[in-house]
Design a protein around this motif. Sequence first.
Motif, PDB file in Angstrom:
ATOM      1  N   ASP A   1     -32.500  32.407  12.667  1.00 58.27           N
ATOM      2  CA  ASP A   1     -33.121  32.488  13.903  1.00 58.27           C
ATOM      3  C   ASP A   1     -32.986  31.214  14.769  1.00 58.27           C
ATOM      4  OD1 ASP A   1     -34.226  34.750  12.744  1.00 58.27           O
ATOM      5  OD2 ASP A   1     -36.144  33.761  12.239  1.00 58.27           O
TER       6      ASP A   1
ATOM      7  N   HIS B   1     -34.081  37.955  19.937  1.00 58.26           N
ATOM      8  CA  HIS B   1     -35.010  37.642  18.990  1.00 58.26           C
ATOM      9  C   HIS B   1     -36.528  37.524  19.920  1.00 58.26           C
ATOM     10  CE1 HIS B   1     -36.591  35.163  15.304  1.00 58.26           C
ATOM     11  NE2 HIS B   1     -37.007  36.300  15.223  1.00 58.26           N
TER      12      HIS B   1
ATOM     13  N   HIS C   1     -39.808  38.595  16.561  1.00 58.81           N
ATOM     14  CA  HIS C   1     -39.988  37.280  15.875  1.00 58.81           C
ATOM     15  C   HIS C   1     -41.573  37.298  15.543  1.00 58.81           C
ATOM     16  CE1 HIS C   1     -40.538  32.976  15.892  1.00 58.81           C
ATOM     17  NE2 HIS C   1     -41.674  33.167  16.452  1.00 58.81           N
TER      18      HIS C   1
END
Lengths: 254, 254, 254, 254
Positions: free
Chosen positions: D8, D62, D111
Amino acid sequence: MPIDLNADVGESFGRYRIGDDEALIPLVTSVSIACGFHAGDPAVMRHTVELAAAHGVAVGAHPGLPDLQGFGRRAMRIDPDELADMITYQIGALAAFARAAGVSLRHVKAHGALYPAVAGDAALAEALVRAVLAQGRDLAVVGPAGSAGAVLERAARAAGLRFVAEAFVDRAYRPDGTLVPRGEPGAVIASADQAAARAVAIARAIAIASVSGAPVPLRADTLCIHGDAPGAVELARRVRAALQAAGTTLAPPA
Amino acid sequence: MPIDLNADVGESFGRYRIGDDEALIPLVTSVSIACGFHAGDPAVMRHTVELAAAHGVAVGAHPGLPDLQGFGRRAMRIDPDELADMITYQIGALAAFARAAGVSLRHVKAHGALYPAVAGDAALAEALVRAVLAQGRDLAVVGPAGSAGAVLERAARAAGLRFVAEAFVDRAYRPDGTLVPRGEPGAVIASADQAAARAVAIARAIAIASVSGAPVPLRADTLCIHGDAPGAVELARRVRAALQAAGTTLAPPA
Amino acid sequence: MPIDLNADVGESFGRYRIGDDEALIPLVTSVSIACGFHAGDPAVMRHTVELAAAHGVAVGAHPGLPDLQGFGRRAMRIDPDELADMITYQIGALAAFARAAGVSLRHVKAHGALYPAVAGDAALAEALVRAVLAQGRDLAVVGPAGSAGAVLERAARAAGLRFVAEAFVDRAYRPDGTLVPRGEPGAVIASADQAAARAVAIARAIAIASVSGAPVPLRADTLCIHGDAPGAVELARRVRAALQAAGTTLAPPA
Amino acid sequence: MPIDLNADVGESFGRYRIGDDEALIPLVTSVSIACGFHAGDPAVMRHTVELAAAHGVAVGAHPGLPDLQGFGRRAMRIDPDELADMITYQIGALAAFARAAGVSLRHVKAHGALYPAVAGDAALAEALVRAVLAQGRDLAVVGPAGSAGAVLERAARAAGLRFVAEAFVDRAYRPDGTLVPRGEPGAVIASADQAAARAVAIARAIAIASVSGAPVPLRADTLCIHGDAPGAVELARRVRAALQAAGTTLAPPA
């Protein structure tokens, strides 16, 4: 004559960290704390105020423009009345944490793009002064020493508020007493030793060398350490040590 | 026994308008003002506080969740300490406008999803009470009348703060004294006449009919008008007139 | 020669409403939709794109400065690269809703303080053009007709993009073809009849009277209705009727 | 069987930095990039996409909750339709930077608090799938491997989208295949060696030891490195080296 050593702190936000406030705050005599518009959030503000209170460091508000992404450094055209309201809001928010921590706010200092804006524009200066005055006659207004701060100083004094003249130990000055803008060559004094030497000179009211070499006298009540700069803690340590070695008393503005 | 008539106001933001505060504020005896997290901005807050001050209406803070887009109505899991900091921040911001207008805050009332959250969760209730207490022992905590507010009432009283029990004249209640949730049939009392009749009953401590028909006694110190609802001004006018016709004194909580 | 009638729409946010898009969109041939920085939110954007698609109205992006509170109308100093990124972001966000609704974006038009900024500053104009170009050669750039838009027009054409010259039927022009700034006397044409007459003249390439009385020729491809102005729907109706009565074809830019 | 190693990234914002993306991105085969709601801003997004493109690393979106201060980790009650709109917006914004950099988005992964929310709630899973599907049938949906991701996997497959099962090499699992929540003892695997060993086992479809000691089989297509964790770069290096030493091919999901 005592001099104040100040730092801009409380600039973290949520999971994001800027500055090492735990290390920096014990080294200074006053701090200006971000109030949530350009940096800072409620949890950061509480923590920072408590830290300052624990170290007996004077606390002031550091209001900024409503621009977290730009860190309050993008110039923005703001109506003076709206600016006064924004400053009132931010002072009030910080004052609540101060009250909870058992301390009182001592000063207000504009942040980022707002700092030169209120120092150089009479209507904006008056707006800031009006907002500060409504929160208490004992709050000082912090602004640039010398010609750059003349407009704000005049507005503050006209309203019966104390003006605290601020010099930057890590920034170069022009012969006329204004700062060399960031981005221009030589704008930043990288050497901690040189910054410390300038701090001592300013504290003794000795003219420092401007960027052109010509001497520039700077009558300052407080010396600023940028809390978000890399090496801020080390710089503060050196400046503090040099001032103490020179016999200068460090104390927040009376 | 006097009763308070309150409205949630100051919910505009920038160019966006919600509610007719100019018309509504003169009709009530206290207002809860949004503090910039779920609604409101510095200019709106100043204007709303000045309006309330001009009409002699008691001013309180209406802190909400940091969710302008959701108007503070989306439930959000917040750590109690962080919630306390958010409430401190919002109370302080509003208190600065109150100070500038020469008035003092009288109460704190959570907004939107925070209202049932602090009323029903002991840790969140305690967080709100702690934040309020640090700003002054003379600030009252407003929460739901009856069983729905019991947790918050207990926390407030344990800390030595006054609890102001609030009833809604335009919402239906269940027999156990909790509100029928929005979205369920019959949750909202659309008729101004019916709302006015309920207001008079509650002010006289007469049980009103719950949604099932069974009577529900509601001991309330204040009656709420939702400022953002269509017809809020007309509703306030009718409720006020009915209460006065019934000989009830309208006054903010002592 | 057909002319386009455009409106700025999708300016609501959360519970806040601006404009009557349901009534306005069927009256125009293209719309510029706010993208969440100065106004609009994801739900509003989806709904507005769907509305435009249902009425066969051409859809464009209306990117603005990141300033919801100031509705994107406060001038802000933005680095050109950063501006390009902000515009890319906003175009992309809106394009996703267009794709979901089965339509394609046709143009990009800067909003609020960004409109004159990109029209008058070569570096900002180039930044906008660069951002648009990277999303597709078939996207037109909308900017002010006449001298006020010359810098942007040049930048767009140099990059091979179509430039759509826009005139305002409800705003007064100076003899040099620039707008009389809001706030100056006579800046806004309040009369719908007068606005409609100007629309017809501009569509026929007949010079209109400037604020001084001297004629000002305005070559325009599109005529703008401000969706957030009171009376916007009625104004659009009149302008549309007048153009049709004059035999002008209304159509989005080819 | 090749396996994907993902991180991420793009979680910086304005002046605030999180993660060492320059060092981390070359070590993985795909990245999920924050889209400005919980982290990231337009400049960060452009830079991060360019970095991934330069290293030939697959790029995905994300999306997170609109909560920068809480880093998208506070659970928030969101209406499914509104969630779909938020995801559409964020995918579109990132897709514009991908297009400008000459690459295509390959996947979408929720996320923070949104990750378990869409994995465990059918209405939210369906909302995410709907938003993804409208942007392209070639976008994969990433979610938790095992029982924790069953609801999302079912929704994705029903819509004809690929589901990419993700395992965490630095987190402990319960015997039922769900993660031990952060905050519980043993939730985080601090040792890089242990994480590397688990990576190799998962890549070979060998059951790993759950927190109770009982083996838990985890069928995973991708292994996640948290880019914001301290030591993320070193962890990625070890995991990558161990997988390569074990003869596993590293590649983004087909």
